[in-house]
Design an enzyme around this catalytic site. Structure first.
Site, PDB file in Angstrom:
ATOM      1  N   HIS A   1      12.155   2.398  16.225  1.00  0.00           N
ATOM      2  CA  HIS A   1      11.206   1.463  17.368  1.00  0.00           C
ATOM      3  C   HIS A   1      11.965   1.867  18.803  1.00  0.00           C
ATOM      4  CE1 HIS A   1       8.392  -0.990  19.040  1.00  0.00           C
ATOM      5  NE2 HIS A   1       8.831  -2.213  18.388  1.00  0.00           N
TER       6      HIS A   1
ATOM      7  N   ASP B   1       8.882   7.412  24.129  1.00  0.00           N
ATOM      8  CA  ASP B   1      10.436   7.577  24.052  1.00  0.00           C
ATOM      9  C   ASP B   1      10.977   8.790  24.545  1.00  0.00           C
ATOM     10  OD1 ASP B   1      10.901   4.890  23.622  1.00  0.00           O
ATOM     11  OD2 ASP B   1      10.609   5.210  21.481  1.00  0.00           O
TER      12      ASP B   1
ATOM     13  N   HIS C   1       4.573   8.871  15.497  1.00  0.00           N
ATOM     14  CA  HIS C   1       4.071   7.880  15.663  1.00  0.00           C
ATOM     15  C   HIS C   1       3.279   7.396  14.525  1.00  0.00           C
ATOM     16  CE1 HIS C   1       2.844   4.632  18.059  1.00  0.00           C
ATOM     17  NE2 HIS C   1       3.636   4.640  18.594  1.00  0.00           N
TER      18      HIS C   1
HETATM   19  N1  CMC Z   1      10.972  14.221  13.229  1.00  0.00           N
HETATM   20  C1  CMC Z   1      10.687  14.998  12.199  1.00  0.00           C
HETATM   21  N2  CMC Z   1       9.766  14.638  11.526  1.00  0.00           N
HETATM   22  C2  CMC Z   1       9.297  13.383  11.439  1.00  0.00           C
HETATM   23  C3  CMC Z   1       9.224  12.758  12.710  1.00  0.00           C
HETATM   24  C4  CMC Z   1      10.346  13.093  13.550  1.00  0.00           C
HETATM   25  N3  CMC Z   1      10.482  12.325  14.659  1.00  0.00           N
HETATM   26  N4  CMC Z   1       8.513  11.650  12.284  1.00  0.00           N
HETATM   27  C5  CMC Z   1       7.795  11.532  11.320  1.00  0.00           C
HETATM   28  N5  CMC Z   1       8.121  12.935  10.803  1.00  0.00           N
HETATM   29  C6  CMC Z   1       7.509  13.405   9.547  1.00  0.00           C
HETATM   30  C7  CMC Z   1       8.204  12.769   8.416  1.00  0.00           C
HETATM   31  O1  CMC Z   1       9.413  12.995   8.031  1.00  0.00           O
HETATM   32  C8  CMC Z   1       7.148  12.906   7.365  1.00  0.00           C
HETATM   33  O2  CMC Z   1       6.878  14.068   6.700  1.00  0.00           O
HETATM   34  P1  CMC Z   1       6.677  14.121   5.411  1.00  0.00           P
HETATM   35  O3  CMC Z   1       5.439  13.593   4.965  1.00  0.00           O
HETATM   36  O4  CMC Z   1       6.610  15.616   5.195  1.00  0.00           O
HETATM   37  O5  CMC Z   1       7.698  13.355   4.564  1.00  0.00           O
HETATM   38  C9  CMC Z   1       6.044  12.590   8.372  1.00  0.00           C
HETATM   39  O6  CMC Z   1       6.108  13.075   9.656  1.00  0.00           O
HETATM   40  C10 CMC Z   1       5.363  11.177   8.290  1.00  0.00           C
HETATM   41  O7  CMC Z   1       6.512  10.386   8.714  1.00  0.00           O
HETATM   42  P2  CMC Z   1       6.590   8.734   8.555  1.00  0.00           P
HETATM   43  O8  CMC Z   1       8.040   8.074   8.534  1.00  0.00           O
HETATM   44  O9  CMC Z   1       6.059   8.478   6.992  1.00  0.00           O
HETATM   45  O10 CMC Z   1       5.659   8.173   9.386  1.00  0.00           O
HETATM   46  P3  CMC Z   1       5.843   6.763   9.987  1.00  0.00           P
HETATM   47  O11 CMC Z   1       4.385   6.221  10.424  1.00  0.00           O
HETATM   48  O12 CMC Z   1       6.384   6.004   9.095  1.00  0.00           O
HETATM   49  O13 CMC Z   1       6.903   6.857  11.073  1.00  0.00           O
HETATM   50  C11 CMC Z   1       8.087   6.931  13.277  1.00  0.00           C
HETATM   51  C12 CMC Z   1       6.780   6.642  12.511  1.00  0.00           C
HETATM   52  C13 CMC Z   1       7.903   6.434  14.630  1.00  0.00           C
HETATM   53  C14 CMC Z   1       8.874   5.802  12.410  1.00  0.00           C
HETATM   54  C15 CMC Z   1       8.719   8.285  12.760  1.00  0.00           C
HETATM   55  O14 CMC Z   1       7.659   9.051  13.257  1.00  0.00           O
HETATM   56  C16 CMC Z   1      10.162   8.440  13.251  1.00  0.00           C
HETATM   57  O15 CMC Z   1      11.124   8.210  12.647  1.00  0.00           O
HETATM   58  N6  CMC Z   1       9.969   8.912  14.674  1.00  0.00           N
HETATM   59  C17 CMC Z   1      11.441   9.209  15.220  1.00  0.00           C
HETATM   60  C18 CMC Z   1      11.963   7.748  15.925  1.00  0.00           C
HETATM   61  C19 CMC Z   1      10.915   7.535  17.022  1.00  0.00           C
HETATM   62  O16 CMC Z   1      10.713   8.358  17.981  1.00  0.00           O
HETATM   63  N7  CMC Z   1      10.600   6.074  17.143  1.00  0.00           N
HETATM   64  C20 CMC Z   1       9.905   5.592  18.594  1.00  0.00           C
HETATM   65  C21 CMC Z   1       8.398   5.489  17.867  1.00  0.00           C
HETATM   66  S1  CMC Z   1       7.130   5.250  19.144  1.00  0.00           S
HETATM   67  C22 CMC Z   1       7.846   4.013  20.431  1.00  0.00           C
HETATM   68  C23 CMC Z   1       8.377   2.567  19.449  1.00  0.00           C
HETATM   69  O17 CMC Z   1       7.686   2.316  18.854  1.00  0.00           O
HETATM   70  O18 CMC Z   1       9.254   2.423  20.205  1.00  0.00           O
END
Ligand code: CMC
Length: 382
Positions: free
Chosen positions: A224, A319, A264
């Site tokens: 987050h 971010d 996201h």
């Molecule tokens: N880098 C590489 N791959 C990614 C990333 C990333 N940053 N984010 C998602 N993916 C891939 C993930 O590996 C998965 O692939 P697969 O289906 O092949 O396993 C797919 O995309 C879906 O990811 P998920 O984790 O199931 O998606 P989610 O909705 O649970 O996660 C998230 C959303 C924000 C937690 C995730 O995108 C992430 O960890 N991003 C990096 C951390 C980040 O930038 N967080 C800030 C979010 S926005 C501002 C805020 O909320 O504060």
């Protein structure tokens, strides 16, 4: 009980809200119907707080009264500042210091404001918390630099006053405007994890201090708000590595590494806030060092196509560009997430009050997967 388990509550509707709406396919964000681009270009952070808390954009008189009232609430009790000092001296993270100080603020509540069911009083409490967070954070920074905190300047807006307290100097207009815009962009974002945490706490009719303290805890995680710090650490890692940014991101994605600032839960395309912050980053790069802007745009170009659509399934979120913008403003990296909290406290308070107006205890269930029946064995016989 219906057995449609939704891990991470993905896509589950739990409340109605007038506050903000995200169109994840169009990459559109509105606060009470106003596009984020228009608010970022034309409003101040105080106007946005007013909009979120009171339901409409203020006229000049309303804004002046509101800004003055908030500015009058910036000072923080010396006993709380002493705790902030001891946390800074102990090398504690600023996000943890903010969490502790916010919880302590309830002890300095004026008499007669204790009733959690009085929503007008809750709004006054929320306003006080939002006014005091910049003072707490700036004091933390000054203590760890071996300096004493400065007195807030009521003649300055919230963003400008924070930069003044933080650096000890009158901020230049570009820095103040950029920072104010960053606060606007982070103020609200639907039922993200920290906002939902605040709402869960408030749904028990706990007070605003508990709700905001919980929100700060939820925001601190790397999935987050903590991601903005991770982004800058990655940019520095790239800068210090032998690899070109393009090769670094290629290798990182091949290794299955998560790129902070990308992806996201709600946006399927580029986050509109990232577009605005990229422009600010470009402007700051023109004035100073373009290195960070160049690395970020190279990473974005690798992960998205020429229309900015996510080629590898992930696009930049807010971010991704906020980290390098704050870095270019000279703000220490571990302050980025606390600054997110400084802004998002506005959204937490708005959602808490909106939810409590028609409150229903938030109490989901888990599908039990443990054993159904076990014979109890007394301790001495185990
Ligand atoms: N880098 C590489 N791959 C990614 C990333 C990333 N940053 N984010 C998602 N993916 C891939 C993930 O590996 C998965 O692939 P697969 O289906 O092949 O396993 C797919 O995309 C879906 O990811 P998920 O984790 O199931 O998606 P989610 O909705 O649970 O996660 C998230 C959303 C924000 C937690 C995730 O995108 C992430 O960890 N991003 C990096 C951390 C980040 O930038 N967080 C800030 C979010 S926005 C501002 C805020 O909320 O504060």
């Amino acid at each position: 009980m219906a057995d449609d388990l939704k891990k991470g509550l993905e896509g589950v509707l739990v409340a109605e809200s007038d506050l903000s709406s995200i169109d994840g396919d169009a990459g559109r964000l509105i606060y009470r119907g106003y596009p984020i681009e228009a608010l970022a270009a034309g409003a101040s952070f105080e106007e946005v707080l007013y909009l979120l808390w009171y339901g409409h954009l203020p006229d000049e008189g309303e804004l002046a009264a509101f800004t003055e009232a908030m500015a009058a609430e910036r000072s923080v009790d010396p006993a709380i500042l002493e705790t902030v000092r001891s946390l800074a001296d102990a090398g504690e993270e600023p996000m943890a210091a903010l969490r502790t100080a916010t919880s302590m603020l309830s002890a300095t509540e004026p008499e007669g404001e204790a009733d959690a069911e009085d929503l007008e009083a809750s709004l006054r409490k929320g306003r006080r918390i939002t006014a005091k967070i910049p003072t707490v954070l700036a004091a933390f920074e000054r203590y760890r630099q071996g300096e004493e905190p400065l007195d807030p300047d009521p003649a300055l807006g919230l963003a400008e006053n924070f930069l003044y307290l933080f650096t000890g100097e009158q901020p230049d207009p570009v820095a103040a405007e950029t920072f104010d815009q960053a606060l606007i962009l982070h103020a609200d974002h639907g039922l993200n994890a920290s906002t939902f945490t605040s709402m869960v706490i408030a749904s028990t009719m706990a007070d605003v201090y508990s709700a905001i303290t919980g929100g700060i805890g939820a925001l601190s995680g790397p999935l987050h708000g903590g991601a903005n710090q991770d982004v800058m650490e990655v940019l520095i890692e790239i800068d210090e590595s032998d690899l070109e940014p393009r090769n670094w991101v290629e290798q990182a994605t091949e290794e299955g590494r998560r790129i902070p600032g990308f992806g996201h839960r709600v946006y399927n395309v580029k986050d509109p806030r990232a577009k605005i912050l990229r422009e600010r980053s470009a402007e700051l790069a023109e004035e100073g060092d373009s290195k960070w802007y160049d690395i970020t745009t190279t990473l974005e170009a690798y992960l998205t196509d020429e229309k900015g659509l996510p080629e590898k399934g992930i696009a930049p979120n807010v971010d991704f560009y906020s980290g390098s913008v704050y870095y270019q403003l000279g703000i220490p990296i571990d302050m980025y997430t606390p600054i997110f909290a400084m802004s998002r406290s506005g959204g937490w308070i708005a959602h808490v009050l909106e939810y409590q107006r028609d409150n229903r205890l938030i109490r989901p269930r888990a599908r039990y997967t443990g054993p159904e029946e076990q014979a109890f064995v007394p301790l001495q016989e185990r």
